[in-house]
Design a protein around this motif. Sequence first.
Motif, short mmCIF file in Angstrom:
data_model
loop_
_atom_site.label_atom_id
_atom_site.label_comp_id
_atom_site.label_asym_id
_atom_site.label_seq_id
_atom_site.Cartn_x
_atom_site.Cartn_y
_atom_site.Cartn_z
N ILE A 169 -9.54 -5.64 3.34
CA ILE A 169 -9.64 -5.05 2.00
C ILE A 169 -8.67 -5.71 1.04
N PHE A 170 -7.45 -5.97 1.51
CA PHE A 170 -6.43 -6.61 0.66
C PHE A 170 -6.88 -7.98 0.18
N TRP A 178 -0.43 -3.31 -8.03
CA TRP A 178 -0.82 -2.06 -7.39
C TRP A 178 -1.60 -2.29 -6.11
N SER A 179 -2.41 -3.34 -6.06
CA SER A 179 -3.10 -3.64 -4.79
C SER A 179 -2.09 -4.01 -3.72
N VAL A 180 -1.02 -4.71 -4.13
CA VAL A 180 0.04 -5.06 -3.19
C VAL A 180 0.77 -3.81 -2.71
N TYR A 181 1.07 -2.90 -3.62
CA TYR A 181 1.81 -1.69 -3.23
C TYR A 181 0.98 -0.81 -2.29
N ILE A 182 -0.31 -0.70 -2.56
CA ILE A 182 -1.17 0.11 -1.69
C ILE A 182 -1.27 -0.53 -0.31
N PHE A 183 -1.46 -1.86 -0.28
CA PHE A 183 -1.53 -2.57 1.00
C PHE A 183 -0.22 -2.43 1.77
N ALA A 184 0.90 -2.58 1.08
CA ALA A 184 2.20 -2.47 1.74
C ALA A 184 2.41 -1.07 2.30
N SER A 185 1.96 -0.06 1.58
CA SER A 185 2.12 1.32 2.05
C SER A 185 1.29 1.57 3.31
N VAL A 186 0.03 1.09 3.29
CA VAL A 186 -0.84 1.27 4.45
C VAL A 186 -0.31 0.50 5.65
#
Length: 408
Positions: free
Chosen positions: A300-301, A309-317
């Motif tokens: 998905i990333f 924001w895509s980076v932050y969501i990926f990093a969180s997951v």
Amino acid sequence: MTAIAATPPAPLSMKQVLLCGALIVTLSMGIRHGFGLWLQPITMDRGWSRETFAFALAIQNLAWGLAGPFAGMLADRFGAFRVLIVGSLLYAAGLVLMAVSTSGLAFTGSAGLILGMAQSGTTYAVVYGVIGRNVAPEKRSWAMGVAAAAGSFGQFLMVPVENWLIGSFGWQNALFLLGCLALAIAPLAFGLKEPKATPQAGAHHQSIGHALREAFSYPSFQLLMAGYFVCGFQVVFIGVHMPSYLKDNGLTPNVATTALALIGLFNVFGTYAAGSLGQRMQKKYILSSIYALRSVAIVIFLSVPLTPWSVYIFASVMGFLWLSTVPPTNAVIAQIFGVQYMSMLGGFVFLSHQVGSFLGVWLGGKLYDTTGSYDVVWWIAVALGIFAAIVNLPVRESAIVRRAPATA
């Protein structure tokens, strides 16, 4: 002749073990988690290629893995606290020498070999051995989750601290200061000092050689090693190369710093959750799910537009899935083989993890220099995640059945 074994000493306080073990892992894992922040300042200042830096960290991970079984063996035999003290001194020395290295060979020796050996004696295999011997089996997976969560909090805490140190004092002085911080592991080690066992007649004592033959001939042990190889490849590639990947794609260094901090923060929740779930469900299903979800997250990333924001969501997951493999993997080892040689067997499984780490960090630098892109390595990480999800499913978690020793 009757077999002689050691009488288990009275266990240490669970609170003491968890507090000291958690602080040690916080420092050891927290310091190393930010090493990716040094890639660009060091290579630019020294005039080195990214492969030079990546190769040194690859050697670090390989040295950590190769020294891990021996550190675990020494911890099982002579006590974890002695191994931790030596590891603390090596950690400080490695960071100082890393700062003053002026050639690729010297940098590989300090950042690679010395720091790798230091980490083998200050991280999970050694600490988990003490936890396994001093925490009741019904709380063991949870306790390992607590220790892993502490290491994750160290990652969250130390990344912005290390970024601030680099910005405020320069990359060399930042390493000197971290060297001083690594020395704090030594006094904490005394909280994990276990009393000596006393000989007891009539009990079976398993030799180191027999324990190794038993483990390596057991299919589930081999499958755990295969899965842990993938874990190492994925997390070290991302941890070391993601800051440069983001900068190459036009994002600011602050985005990378925030991403690494988010990985550390969500790793706190992921490792604790994995340890707690390990008390309620089969750990092989937890491990398989973690590896499969990592592959989904990477796909998905790579498929969506790259934004902060895509980076932050990926990093969180990914943070939630980051070290969440550690508590269930080590708990399965203790469940199958017992705790007598847990640090040593955990060290061998971790060796497989570090071989994967070596390939992940080195291939990241090698293929980037060859192709000008990290794309190939990202997709290798996806394929390996699917492989690990599959190989963990046949793992048998029940205690191994041993024949009773013959007596004369």
